[in-house]
Design a protein around this motif. Structure first.
Motif, PDB file in Angstrom:
ATOM      1  N   GLY A 274       0.777  -1.235   0.000  1.00  0.00           N
ATOM      2  CA  GLY A 274       0.000   0.000   0.000  1.00  0.00           C
ATOM      3  C   GLY A 274       0.803   1.277   0.000  1.00  0.00           C
ATOM      4  N   HIS A 275       2.103   1.195  -0.359  1.00  0.00           N
ATOM      5  CA  HIS A 275       2.942   2.390  -0.280  1.00  0.00           C
ATOM      6  C   HIS A 275       3.454   2.871  -1.635  1.00  0.00           C
ATOM      7  N   ARG A 286       5.947   5.927  -1.201  1.00  0.00           N
ATOM      8  CA  ARG A 286       5.587   6.966  -0.239  1.00  0.00           C
ATOM      9  C   ARG A 286       6.407   6.770   1.044  1.00  0.00           C
ATOM     10  N   THR A 287       7.655   7.204   0.999  1.00  0.00           N
ATOM     11  CA  THR A 287       8.563   7.050   2.132  1.00  0.00           C
ATOM     12  C   THR A 287       8.351   8.114   3.212  1.00  0.00           C
ATOM     13  N   THR A 288       7.627   9.187   2.870  1.00  0.00           N
ATOM     14  CA  THR A 288       7.371  10.241   3.869  1.00  0.00           C
ATOM     15  C   THR A 288       6.504   9.728   5.004  1.00  0.00           C
ATOM     16  N   ASP A 289       5.798   8.621   4.771  1.00  0.00           N
ATOM     17  CA  ASP A 289       4.998   8.033   5.854  1.00  0.00           C
ATOM     18  C   ASP A 289       5.882   7.540   6.994  1.00  0.00           C
ATOM     19  N   PHE A 290       7.179   7.384   6.710  1.00  0.00           N
ATOM     20  CA  PHE A 290       8.073   6.796   7.709  1.00  0.00           C
ATOM     21  C   PHE A 290       9.315   7.648   7.944  1.00  0.00           C
ATOM     22  N   GLY A 291       9.152   8.979   7.881  1.00  0.00           N
ATOM     23  CA  GLY A 291      10.223   9.869   8.299  1.00  0.00           C
ATOM     24  C   GLY A 291      11.138  10.380   7.227  1.00  0.00           C
ATOM     25  N   ASP A 292      10.997   9.928   5.975  1.00  0.00           N
ATOM     26  CA  ASP A 292      11.840  10.455   4.905  1.00  0.00           C
ATOM     27  C   ASP A 292      11.401  11.872   4.581  1.00  0.00           C
ATOM     28  N   ASP A 293      12.332  12.685   4.069  1.00  0.00           N
ATOM     29  CA  ASP A 293      12.002  14.088   3.825  1.00  0.00           C
ATOM     30  C   ASP A 293      11.172  14.283   2.561  1.00  0.00           C
ATOM     31  N   LEU A 341      16.529   4.506   3.460  1.00  0.00           N
ATOM     32  CA  LEU A 341      16.711   3.063   3.595  1.00  0.00           C
ATOM     33  C   LEU A 341      15.798   2.496   4.683  1.00  0.00           C
ATOM     34  N   LYS A 342      15.696   3.207   5.796  1.00  0.00           N
ATOM     35  CA  LYS A 342      14.801   2.761   6.858  1.00  0.00           C
ATOM     36  C   LYS A 342      13.341   2.775   6.378  1.00  0.00           C
ATOM     37  N   ALA A 343      13.008   3.776   5.558  1.00  0.00           N
ATOM     38  CA  ALA A 343      11.652   3.851   5.028  1.00  0.00           C
ATOM     39  C   ALA A 343      11.342   2.662   4.126  1.00  0.00           C
ATOM     40  N   ILE A 344      12.339   2.190   3.372  1.00  0.00           N
ATOM     41  CA  ILE A 344      12.125   1.001   2.537  1.00  0.00           C
ATOM     42  C   ILE A 344      11.707  -0.173   3.417  1.00  0.00           C
ATOM     43  N   ALA A 345      12.424  -0.373   4.523  1.00  0.00           N
ATOM     44  CA  ALA A 345      12.088  -1.475   5.423  1.00  0.00           C
ATOM     45  C   ALA A 345      10.670  -1.329   5.964  1.00  0.00           C
ATOM     46  N   ALA A 346      10.318  -0.109   6.365  1.00  0.00           N
ATOM     47  CA  ALA A 346       8.976   0.125   6.900  1.00  0.00           C
ATOM     48  C   ALA A 346       7.901  -0.104   5.834  1.00  0.00           C
ATOM     49  N   CYS A 347       8.160   0.362   4.612  1.00  0.00           N
ATOM     50  CA  CYS A 347       7.203   0.167   3.523  1.00  0.00           C
ATOM     51  C   CYS A 347       7.042  -1.318   3.191  1.00  0.00           C
ATOM     52  N   ALA A 348       8.065  -2.105   3.464  1.00  0.00           N
ATOM     53  CA  ALA A 348       7.997  -3.547   3.215  1.00  0.00           C
ATOM     54  C   ALA A 348       7.310  -4.288   4.353  1.00  0.00           C
ATOM     55  N   GLY A 349       6.890  -3.546   5.386  1.00  0.00           N
ATOM     56  CA  GLY A 349       6.203  -4.157   6.514  1.00  0.00           C
ATOM     57  C   GLY A 349       7.106  -4.574   7.648  1.00  0.00           C
ATOM     58  N   ASP A 350       8.374  -4.178   7.598  1.00  0.00           N
ATOM     59  CA  ASP A 350       9.326  -4.527   8.651  1.00  0.00           C
ATOM     60  C   ASP A 350       9.402  -3.447   9.708  1.00  0.00           C
ATOM     61  N   ASN A 355      14.826  -4.225  12.074  1.00  0.00           N
ATOM     62  CA  ASN A 355      15.245  -5.035  10.933  1.00  0.00           C
ATOM     63  C   ASN A 355      16.296  -4.374  10.055  1.00  0.00           C
ATOM     64  N   ILE A 356      16.528  -3.087  10.238  1.00  0.00           N
ATOM     65  CA  ILE A 356      17.534  -2.406   9.426  1.00  0.00           C
ATOM     66  C   ILE A 356      18.303  -1.419  10.294  1.00  0.00           C
ATOM     67  N   GLU A 357      19.611  -1.392  10.102  1.00  0.00           N
ATOM     68  CA  GLU A 357      20.479  -0.456  10.810  1.00  0.00           C
ATOM     69  C   GLU A 357      21.403   0.188   9.792  1.00  0.00           C
ATOM     70  N   VAL A 358      21.578   1.483   9.903  1.00  0.00           N
ATOM     71  CA  VAL A 358      22.460   2.205   8.988  1.00  0.00           C
ATOM     72  C   VAL A 358      23.512   2.936   9.808  1.00  0.00           C
ATOM     73  N   LYS A 359      24.767   2.538   9.637  1.00  0.00           N
ATOM     74  CA  LYS A 359      25.863   3.190  10.347  1.00  0.00           C
ATOM     75  C   LYS A 359      26.596   4.110   9.375  1.00  0.00           C
ATOM     76  N   ILE A 360      26.880   5.311   9.857  1.00  0.00           N
ATOM     77  CA  ILE A 360      27.583   6.309   9.040  1.00  0.00           C
ATOM     78  C   ILE A 360      28.997   6.491   9.590  1.00  0.00           C
ATOM     79  N   GLY A 361      29.982   6.409   8.708  1.00  0.00           N
ATOM     80  CA  GLY A 361      31.371   6.584   9.127  1.00  0.00           C
ATOM     81  C   GLY A 361      31.951   7.885   8.610  1.00  0.00           C
ATOM     82  N   GLN A 362      32.700   8.551   9.451  1.00  0.00           N
ATOM     83  CA  GLN A 362      33.292   9.835   9.082  1.00  0.00           C
ATOM     84  C   GLN A 362      34.578   9.631   8.272  1.00  0.00           C
ATOM     85  N   PHE A 363      35.136  10.737   7.817  1.00  0.00           N
ATOM     86  CA  PHE A 363      36.233  10.695   6.864  1.00  0.00           C
ATOM     87  C   PHE A 363      37.575  10.400   7.540  1.00  0.00           C
ATOM     88  N   VAL A 364      38.543  10.078   6.699  1.00  0.00           N
ATOM     89  CA  VAL A 364      39.897   9.765   7.152  1.00  0.00           C
ATOM     90  C   VAL A 364      40.880  10.684   6.446  1.00  0.00           C
TER      91      VAL A 364
END
Length: 553
Positions: A274-275, A286-293, A341-350, A355-364
């Motif tokens: 339904g998304h 429709r990813t805005t349903d789950f926090g996407d901008d 990416l988190k919205a994709i999981a939510a739209c898939a019913g997860d 079910n999804i974790e996104v880690k961001i790494g800074q520069f070197v």
């Protein structure tokens, strides 16, 4: 006795008080045990009485009295004091604390392993740089951190699949193929194309390996450089990863998602949830349903499939292959991907929080002689993984990149990392291990052994330095479990550096082997057990970081 074992003992004491009708509370599933900074406050402390006071309807100190009385009856507990509003400060006798050394030696490589994540199926994706050039310094960081995290997660009982996502479809691959074709034909590099010695090397390899490639029609020639160039570049990436000690269970092709129809099937599945909606001739999620901008386009009005559609299909592929938790490790320039990416999981019913974790790494950044190093001869405009290994070696690179939180930008000083000094933290930890091995070699030379386990007298390890070292050794399983739960392998490195410092203090203050004609005593043998236990833990920790534990330096 480890903190985990003491936690279970406190839990059992609460349970006994409940069964006796002294407390009317639910027995906590976990009891927090901490090691006080001030050793005058005992070996360990717990706030369980404060935790239970409100549900018990009793003052915290009254609850503490009940629990303390039962703990004092336990073998190995020398003293239990009640402090402040109701903290329990627990002191173990020397024999109980010292027995940990034997337990560690007997456990060997298994010491530290735990079941905090038992059976959890995790797909861990990291590096995943476009196969259009060598791995750059940002990818090197993820190679070190990601591989270390996989080892830590497995040591905590998780079933981990490590995965590299090959972006082998789309515009960048076309630019890569065009750059190879131009180099092979002695033509200028196309606008926004790729440069560097590696382009010329791959182009030559294709010309040598595909007879007549330069005689093919333009379209066929371009396709040949695309296909063969990708094979060679992926093989190069795989080589550099393996030489860096980083293993991937799966090399997943983005192109396979398109060729297999997985993208279209994913869109249909998301529509059923339904998304998915149609607007202005395009297909949207429709990813805005789950926090996407903003909502995201899956298929453009001209029929072209977007990268985001492939991202959605890729996530669903991971779930279909059995992943309960999909962990994405991305660079700081991909921060905008977190919500989508988190919205994709939510739209898939997860559950987007589980079910999804996104880690961001800074520069070197890399420095040499105080100046930032920006260029690579081979790649033309980036520092590659092979550059880093050539400059500082695999051990120094892996350890230094994995020892800092990925939330922070790090600077690698080539001069420091190639020096054999304590400023080089990997050297500091490795030196501690080699020092322990030297003790064993010297003992062997003198014909001294630590003796049979049943002859070990742990009560002799009662000095402040021995007690401090034993206490820190006992923390290793808990540190490892926490590193897995928080997805932060750098905690293992921090622990190792603290352990090395405590061992050096023990070594400097507690003579292990006798001098000259001095007698070999039970204390000698007990300290050999302790030194070997420490060596075991350091080796186990370095292995988790993919770093060697040298016997000599």
């Amino acid at each position: 006795m480890t903190p985990a074992e003491l936690s279970q003992a406190v839990q059992a004491a609460v349970s006994a008080a409940v069964e006796a009708g002294e407390l009317a509370v639910a027995v906590p599933e976990h009891v927090t045990i901490e090691r006080p900074k001030n050793r005058d406050h005992g070996d360990y402390a717990t706030n369980v009485a404060l935790q239970l006071a409100k549900p018990a309807g009793r003052p915290p100190r009254a609850v503490a009295d009940l629990v303390a009385a039962r703990l004092r009856e336990l073998p190995g507990v020398a003293q239990v004091d009640i402090a402040g509003p109701g903290f329990l400060n627990i002191t173990l006798d020397a024999a109980t604390q010292g027995a940990l050394a034997r337990s560690i030696v007997e456990a060997g490589e298994a010491y530290g392993r735990n079941d905090a994540l038992q059976g959890l199926k995790i797909n861990l994706e990291f590096v995943s740089a476009n196969p259009t050039g060598p791995i750059h310094i940002g990818g090197v960081r993820w190679a070190a951190v990601g591989d270390s995290l996989a080892r830590v997660l497995r040591a905590s009982g998780a079933e981990v699949t490590t995965e590299y996502y090959l972006n082998d479809a789309g515009v960048q691959i076309s630019k890569f193929a065009g750059s190879l074709k131009a180099a092979a034909n002695g033509q200028p590099v196309p606008a926004d194309g790729y440069v560097g010695e590696y382009i010329a090397d791959i182009a030559k390899a294709i010309v040598d390996g595909v007879p007549g490639v330069l005689d093919l029609p333009e379209d066929e020639q371009l396709e040949a450089f695309r296909t063969e160039g990708l094979k060679l570049m992926v093989a190069e990436i795989q080589r550099s990863m393996e030489e860096f000690g980083t293993h991937f269970d799966v090399w997943f092709s983005e192109k396979s998602l398109h060729d297999s129809g997985a993208v279209e099937k994913a869109i249909d599945r998301l529509r059923e949830q339904g998304h998915v909606f149609d607007q202005d001739g395009a297909i949207w999620l429709r990813t805005t349903d789950f926090g996407d901008d903003k909502d995201r386009v899956l298929i453009k009005a001209d029929g072209e499939t977007t990268y985001f559609a492939a991202d959605a299909a890729y996530y669903l592929s991971k779930r279909d292959r059995g992943s309960e938790v999909s962990v994405y490790m991305l660079g700081a320039d991909h921060h905008g991907y977190v919500n989508r990416l988190k919205a994709i999981a939510a739209c898939a019913g997860d559950d987007m929080d589980r079910n999804i974790e996104v880690k961001i790494g800074q520069f070197v950044k890399m420095l040499r002689d105080g100046e930032e190093v920006r260029m690579s001869k081979r790649a033309g405009n980036i520092i590659t993984i092979d550059d880093v290994v050539d400059w500082i070696g695999v051990d120094a690179a892996r350890y230094t990149l994995a020892r800092s939180s990925t939330d922070s930008t790090i600077t690698l000083d080539i001069n420091v990392l190639t020096s054999q000094t304590n400023e080089n933290r990997v050297y500091y930890v490795q030196y501690a291990h080699s020092r322990m091995c030297a003790v064993q070699r010297n003992a062997d030379t003198q014909g001294i052994t630590r003796g049979a386990a049943e002859a070990f007298k742990p009560e002799l390890l009662d000095s402040e330095w021995e007690s401090d070292l034993l206490g820190h050794l006992g923390e290793f399983p808990r540190v490892l479990a926490f590193a897995g739960e928080t997805r932060e392998p750098h905690r293992v490195a921090v622990y190792l550096e603290e352990l090395a410092a405590k061992y050096h203090r023990f070594y400097d203050n507690c003579r292990i082997l006798p001098r000259g004609d001095e007698e070999v005593t039970d204390l000698t043998r007990a300290r050999l057990w302790l030194a070997d236990a420490t060596r075991t833990v350091v080796a186990n920790g370095l292995t988790l970081l993919g770093v060697t534990a040298p016997e000599r330096m």
